[in-house]
Motif scaffolding. Structure first.
Motif, PDB file in Angstrom:
ATOM      1  N   UNK A 114     -11.332  16.648  10.237  1.00 29.35           N
ATOM      2  CA  UNK A 114     -11.335  16.309   8.812  1.00 29.35           C
ATOM      3  C   UNK A 114      -9.914  16.417   8.265  1.00 29.35           C
ATOM      4  N   UNK A 115      -9.488  15.412   7.534  1.00 29.72           N
ATOM      5  CA  UNK A 115      -8.137  15.422   6.976  1.00 29.72           C
ATOM      6  C   UNK A 115      -7.088  14.971   7.965  1.00 29.72           C
ATOM      7  N   UNK A 116      -7.505  14.206   8.989  1.00 29.25           N
ATOM      8  CA  UNK A 116      -6.586  13.805  10.070  1.00 29.25           C
ATOM      9  C   UNK A 116      -5.437  12.933   9.547  1.00 29.25           C
ATOM     10  N   UNK A 117      -5.697  12.100   8.528  1.00 29.83           N
ATOM     11  CA  UNK A 117      -4.645  11.187   8.075  1.00 29.83           C
ATOM     12  C   UNK A 117      -3.566  11.916   7.276  1.00 29.83           C
ATOM     13  N   UNK A 118      -3.865  13.126   6.832  1.00 30.51           N
ATOM     14  CA  UNK A 118      -2.989  13.932   5.965  1.00 30.51           C
ATOM     15  C   UNK A 118      -2.230  13.079   4.952  1.00 30.51           C
ATOM     16  N   UNK A 119      -2.947  12.105   4.356  1.00 27.35           N
ATOM     17  CA  UNK A 119      -2.377  11.346   3.248  1.00 27.35           C
ATOM     18  C   UNK A 119      -1.394  10.261   3.642  1.00 27.35           C
ATOM     19  N   UNK A 120      -1.314   9.924   4.946  1.00 27.69           N
ATOM     20  CA  UNK A 120      -0.358   8.891   5.346  1.00 27.69           C
ATOM     21  C   UNK A 120      -0.727   7.537   4.751  1.00 27.69           C
ATOM     22  N   UNK A 121      -2.015   7.357   4.428  1.00 31.96           N
ATOM     23  CA  UNK A 121      -2.436   6.101   3.803  1.00 31.96           C
ATOM     24  C   UNK A 121      -1.752   5.886   2.465  1.00 31.96           C
ATOM     25  N   UNK A 122      -1.552   6.978   1.708  1.00 37.26           N
ATOM     26  CA  UNK A 122      -0.861   6.846   0.415  1.00 37.26           C
ATOM     27  C   UNK A 122       0.599   6.493   0.662  1.00 37.26           C
ATOM     28  N   UNK A 123       1.186   7.073   1.722  1.00 34.55           N
ATOM     29  CA  UNK A 123       2.577   6.724   2.060  1.00 34.55           C
ATOM     30  C   UNK A 123       2.681   5.241   2.372  1.00 34.55           C
ATOM     31  N   UNK A 124       1.642   4.711   3.064  1.00 37.04           N
ATOM     32  CA  UNK A 124       1.652   3.283   3.402  1.00 37.04           C
ATOM     33  C   UNK A 124       1.631   2.434   2.133  1.00 37.04           C
ATOM     34  N   UNK A 125       0.769   2.820   1.171  1.00 39.97           N
ATOM     35  CA  UNK A 125       0.689   2.053  -0.079  1.00 39.97           C
ATOM     36  C   UNK A 125       2.035   2.107  -0.803  1.00 39.97           C
ATOM     37  N   UNK A 126       2.651   3.283  -0.832  1.00 40.62           N
ATOM     38  CA  UNK A 126       3.949   3.420  -1.484  1.00 40.62           C
ATOM     39  C   UNK A 126       5.023   2.592  -0.792  1.00 40.62           C
ATOM     40  N   UNK A 127       4.969   2.553   0.534  1.00 37.69           N
ATOM     41  CA  UNK A 127       6.027   1.855   1.275  1.00 37.69           C
ATOM     42  C   UNK A 127       5.984   0.349   1.047  1.00 37.69           C
ATOM     43  N   UNK A 128       4.803  -0.170   0.644  1.00 35.33           N
ATOM     44  CA  UNK A 128       4.732  -1.612   0.332  1.00 35.33           C
ATOM     45  C   UNK A 128       5.637  -1.921  -0.862  1.00 35.33           C
ATOM     46  N   UNK A 129       5.596  -1.032  -1.862  1.00 38.07           N
ATOM     47  CA  UNK A 129       6.461  -1.226  -3.032  1.00 38.07           C
ATOM     48  C   UNK A 129       7.918  -1.048  -2.621  1.00 38.07           C
ATOM     49  N   UNK A 130       8.178   0.012  -1.812  1.00 35.66           N
ATOM     50  CA  UNK A 130       9.554   0.281  -1.392  1.00 35.66           C
ATOM     51  C   UNK A 130      10.114  -0.881  -0.579  1.00 35.66           C
ATOM     52  N   UNK A 131       9.253  -1.569   0.187  1.00 36.55           N
ATOM     53  CA  UNK A 131       9.713  -2.709   0.979  1.00 36.55           C
ATOM     54  C   UNK A 131       9.720  -3.997   0.176  1.00 36.55           C
ATOM     55  N   UNK A 132       9.538  -3.892  -1.124  1.00 34.81           N
ATOM     56  CA  UNK A 132       9.515  -5.018  -2.050  1.00 34.81           C
ATOM     57  C   UNK A 132       8.578  -6.123  -1.567  1.00 34.81           C
ATOM     58  N   UNK A 133       7.404  -5.752  -1.098  1.00 38.42           N
ATOM     59  CA  UNK A 133       6.329  -6.688  -0.732  1.00 38.42           C
ATOM     60  C   UNK A 133       6.781  -7.746   0.272  1.00 38.42           C
ATOM     61  N   UNK A 134       7.849  -7.465   1.016  1.00 37.25           N
ATOM     62  CA  UNK A 134       8.315  -8.407   2.025  1.00 37.25           C
ATOM     63  C   UNK A 134       8.080  -7.808   3.411  1.00 37.25           C
ATOM     64  N   UNK A 135       7.559  -8.615   4.370  1.00 35.69           N
ATOM     65  CA  UNK A 135       7.225  -8.050   5.688  1.00 35.69           C
ATOM     66  C   UNK A 135       8.383  -7.272   6.309  1.00 35.69           C
ATOM     67  N   UNK A 136       9.581  -7.844   6.240  1.00 35.77           N
ATOM     68  CA  UNK A 136      10.704  -7.159   6.893  1.00 35.77           C
ATOM     69  C   UNK A 136      11.114  -5.926   6.089  1.00 35.77           C
TER      70      UNK A 136
END
Lengths: 277, 324
Positions: A198-220
Motif C-alpha cells: 500500500x502506498x507503493x507509488x509514494x505520490x510519483x503520479x503527482x510528480x508526473x502531472x506536475x512534470x507535464x506543465x514543467x515540460x510545457x506540454x511538449x513531448x521532448x
C-alpha cells in the motif's frame, strides 16, 4: 560515479516519464486527469498478481491494461457527461488506490520481478527514451495529432471544423491510463523486485502531472523535465547521508513545487499562452 | 437543488451498493460483510466512532466548501489535518503546560499551523500563478514526510519509533467534536449568507471581475478562504488527536480525512450544512471499512467506496442536467 548517477536517474525516472507522456497527450486534447497516481497503483498491483501467475511481460501488459480500463471511469463522466474533471480525476485516484490494495489481498503473490539490466528492462528504458520522439512525430506531423492539438487549443473551433472531440478525448484518456498502468507495473516489477505494498507509488503520479506543465506540454520537454525529477530522486541517498532522514523523501516534491511556481511566473512574464485550455 | 439531491441519493445508493458488491466478490465472504454493515449502523460503539471520525472530515469539508465557492481548488486539507494533529500532540504532551492552558494551546496552535501551511499554495497561486490543485496535493505528501521526520527525531519516545501519548485528563469527550463541527458549519453558513465577506466569496467564484467592482481583489478573497479552510482543517486534526488518535506513528501515506473532506464538499454542493450530513455518512463508511479489515478488506477501501459514490453521483447529476 557520474555515469552511475545519470543511469540510475533514468532507471528511477522511467515510471514518471511513462505516466507523464500519457497525461501530456490527454492535456494536449484539453483535459486533465488527476487520477494518474491511482492508476499507477492499480497497474502496480495487477502487474504483480498476473506476473506471479504467468510471466513478467504478461504482468506488464496486464498492469497497463488495468490502467486503461479504470481510466474509463474518468473518461465517461468527463467526456460524455461534462462532469468536473478535477473531481472525477481525484475520485478516480482514490478509487484506484483502494482497488489496488484490494486486488493485492486476493492472493499472496510469489515475487516475479524483472531483473534490472535484463532485456525486458532495457526495452522499457528504450521505450521511455524513444516514445517522446514518436509522440512528437504524431502530435506535430500527422492529421490525427493536429486534430488532437486543435481540440485542446480551442474546442469549439475544432468541433466546427469537424474534429471528433469526444472520440479523441476518450482515446487520449485511455492512452493516459495505459501509460500510467505501465508505469505502475514498472514500479512494482522492476523497482520493487516484484512486490506490491500500500502506498507503493509514494505520490510519483503527482510528480508526473506536475512534470507535464514543467515540460510545457511538449513531448521532448516532458522527457527532459521527468528526467530532471529522476535526477532529484536518485540524489536521495546523498541527502540522507546529510542526516535528513525521512525529510529527504520530500525533496522531489519541494523541487517540483518550486519549479512549478517559477515556470508559471515565467509563462506569465513572457505572456505565453499554454497550448492547452 | 431538489433535482440535485435526487441525483446525489441515486448516485450514492448505486455507488454504495457497487462498493459492497465488489468487496463481497473480492473476499468471498458476503455474509460477514452484510453482518458488519448492519452492526455499523445499529450498535452504539461504531456509531460513536462514526461521530469521532466525522470531525476531521467535516472540518475539512466546511473549509473547502468556502474555498471551492471562491473557485480556489485546494486539496491541501489532508496535510493541514496531519500538521494540526502534530501541533495538538506537542501542545498537550511536550509543551510542559497543563490543564486549560495546554488545551487552549492545543486548539490555537493547530489552527495556526493549518492556516500557515495553507498560505503556501495561496502565495504560489496569487504571486506566481501556479495551480493550487497540484501544489496543495504535493504539500500533503511533504506534510506526511515532515511529520515522519519529527516522529523519528524530536517527538520520539522509547525504543520504538513512536511519540508520547496525550495525557488522559486532556483528552476530549466524543460529543465535543460534534459540537465543534455543528458550530463551524453554522458559522460558515452565516458567513456566506449574512456577511460582506461571504458575498465576496460567492461573487468571486461566479464572476471574478464583478467581485473586483465590489472592492475585493482576487488575492484578498483567495487569502481569506485559504486561511479559513487551513485553520478549520488544522482544528479538525487537533480534535482528532485529542479525541481518538492520542499518539502518532510513522505513515507511509496520508490518513485520508482531508481527501474525504474534498469529496464531501463536492457531494454537498459546497453547502456547509449539507456537508455535516455527508461527513457523517462518509465517516460511517470509514468505520464500516475498518470493521472489514478482519475479513481481509484493506483500510484504503473506504476511500475507494467514497470515491465510487462520488463518481456515480457525477454521472447521475449530469444526466439530470441533460434532461432539463
Amino acid at each position: 560515479m557520474a555515469v552511475e548517477l545519470l543511469l540510475g536517474a533514468l532507471v528511477s525516472a522511467v515510471p514518471i516519464m511513462l505516466a507523464a507522456y500519457g497525461e501530456m497527450v490527454l492535456e494536449r486534447a484539453g483535459r486533465v486527469n488527476l487520477g494518474v497516481d491511482g492508476m499507477m497503483a492499480l497497474g502496480a498491483s495487477v502487474a504483480v498478481i498476473v506476473a506471479s501467475l504467468t510471466s513478467p511481460s504478461l504482468g506488464l501488459a496486464a498492469g497497463a491494461l488495468a490502467g486503461a480500463l479504470i481510466s474509463l471511469l474518468y473518461a465517461v463522466p468527463v467526456v460524455y457527461f461534462r462532469a468536473d474533471q478535477v473531481v472525477a480525476g481525484l475520485a478516480l485516484a482514490f478509487l484506484s488506490w483502494g482497488l489496488a490494495d484490494l486486488v493485492a489481498t486476493l492472493s499472496v503473490p510469489l515475487s516475479a520481478p524483472i531483473p534490472q539490466g535484463s532485456a525486458l528492462h532495457l526495452s522499457l528504458l528504450l521505450l521511455a527514451l524513444l516514445l517522446p520522439l514518436v509522440l512528437w512525430a504524431f502530435l506535430y506531423f500527422t492529421w490525427a495529432g493536429v486534430e488532437l492539438r486543435a481540440i485542446g487549443y480551442d474546442e469549439k473551433a475544432a468541433r466546427n471544423r469537424g474534429a471528433r472531440v469526444e472520440r479523441t478525448r476518450t482515446l487520449s484518456a485511455l492512452f493516459g491510463g495505459l501509460m500510467a498502468g505501465l508505469a505502475g507495473a514498472y514500479m512494482s516489477l522492476v523497482l520493487y523486485q516484484g512486490k506490491y505494498f500500500a502506498g507503493i507509488t509514494s505520490g510519483w503520479g503527482w510528480l508526473a502531472v506536475g512534470s507535464v506543465i514543467l515540460g510545457y506540454w511538449h513531448p521532448l520537454g516532458v522527457a527532459l523535465s521527468t528526467y530532471a525529477i529522476g535526477l532529484v530522486l536518485s540524489l536521495r541517498p546523498y541527502l540522507e547521508a546529510l542526516g535528513l532522514g525521512p525529510l529527504s523523501v520530500s525533496a522531489p516534491y519541494l523541487v517540483v513545487i518550486l519549479a512549478l511556481a517559477l515556470s508559471s511566473l515565467l509563462t506569465r512574464r513572457l505572456r505565453l499562452r499554454p497550448p492547452t485550455t | 437543488m431538489e433535482q440535485r439531491l435526487g441525483g446525489v441519493l441515486a448516485g450514492g445508493a448505486l455507488g454504495f451498493a457497487l462498493a459492497v458488491t465488489i468487496a463481497s466478490l473480492a473476499t468471498g465472504r458476503p455474509l460477514e460483510i452484510v453482518e458488519n454493515l448492519i452492526w455499523v449502523y445499529t450498535s452504539p460503539a461504531p456509531l460513536v466512532n462514526t461521530v469521532l471520525l466525522s470531525v476531521p472530515i467535516a472540518m475539512a469539508a466546511i473549509g473547502l466548501s468556502l474555498s471551492y465557492r471562491a473557485r480556489f481548488i485546494t486539496i491541501g486539507a489532508e496535510g493541514q489535518i496531519v500538521l494540526g494533529s502534530v501541533a495538538a500532540l506537542w501542545a498537550t504532551a511536550y509543551s510542559g503546560l497543563e490543564g486549560s492552558a495546554a488545551l487552549a494551546l492545543a486548539l490555537l496552535l493547530p489552527a495556526l499551523s493549518g492556516a500557515l501551511y495553507a498560505l503556501i499554495p495561496f502565495l504560489l497561486r496569487a504571486y506566481a500563478g501556479a495551480s493550487e490543485v497540484l501544489t496543495s496535493l504535493m504539500l500533503n505528501l511533504v506534510a506526511v514526510y515532515v511529520t515522519n521526520y519529527l516522529i523519528a527525531t524530536y517527538l520520539r519516545e522509547g525504543a520504538f519509533v513512536m511519540t508520547r501519548i496525550v495525557p488522559p485528563e486532556l483528552r476530549a469527550e466524543w460529543y465535543l467534536g460534534l459540537v465543534m463541527i455543528v458550530a463551524a458549519a453554522l458559522s460558515a453558513h452565516l458567513l456566506l449568507t449574512r456577511t460582506r465577506w461571504g458575498l465576496a466569496i460567492e461573487v468571486y467564484g461566479r464572476a471574478p471581475k464583478a467581485a473586483e467592482t465590489y472592492g475585493y481583489s482576487a488575492r484578498q478573497v483567495m487569502l481569506l478562504v485559504s486561511l479559513l479552510s487551513g485553520g478549520l482543517a488544522g482544528l479538525g486534526g487537533a480534535v482528532a488527536m485529542l479525541s481518538f488518535q492520542h499518539s502518532l506513528t510513522p505513515m507511509s501515506f496520508p490518513p485520508g480525512y482531508g481527501y474525504a473532506g474534498a469529496l464531501v464538499a463536492w457531494l454537498s454542493s459546497n453547502n456547509p450544512l449539507a456537508a455535516l450530513f455527508a461527513s457523517l455518512f462518509f465517516s460511517s463508511l470509514m468505520v464500516f471499512g475498518r470493521s472489514l479489515q478482519a475479513v481481509g478488506v484493506p483500510l484504503s477501501y473506504a476511500l475507494a467506496a467514497q470515491a465510487l459514490i462520488v463518481l456515480f453521483t457525477l454521472i447521475a447529476v449530469a444526466r439530470e442536467r441533460q434532461w432539463q
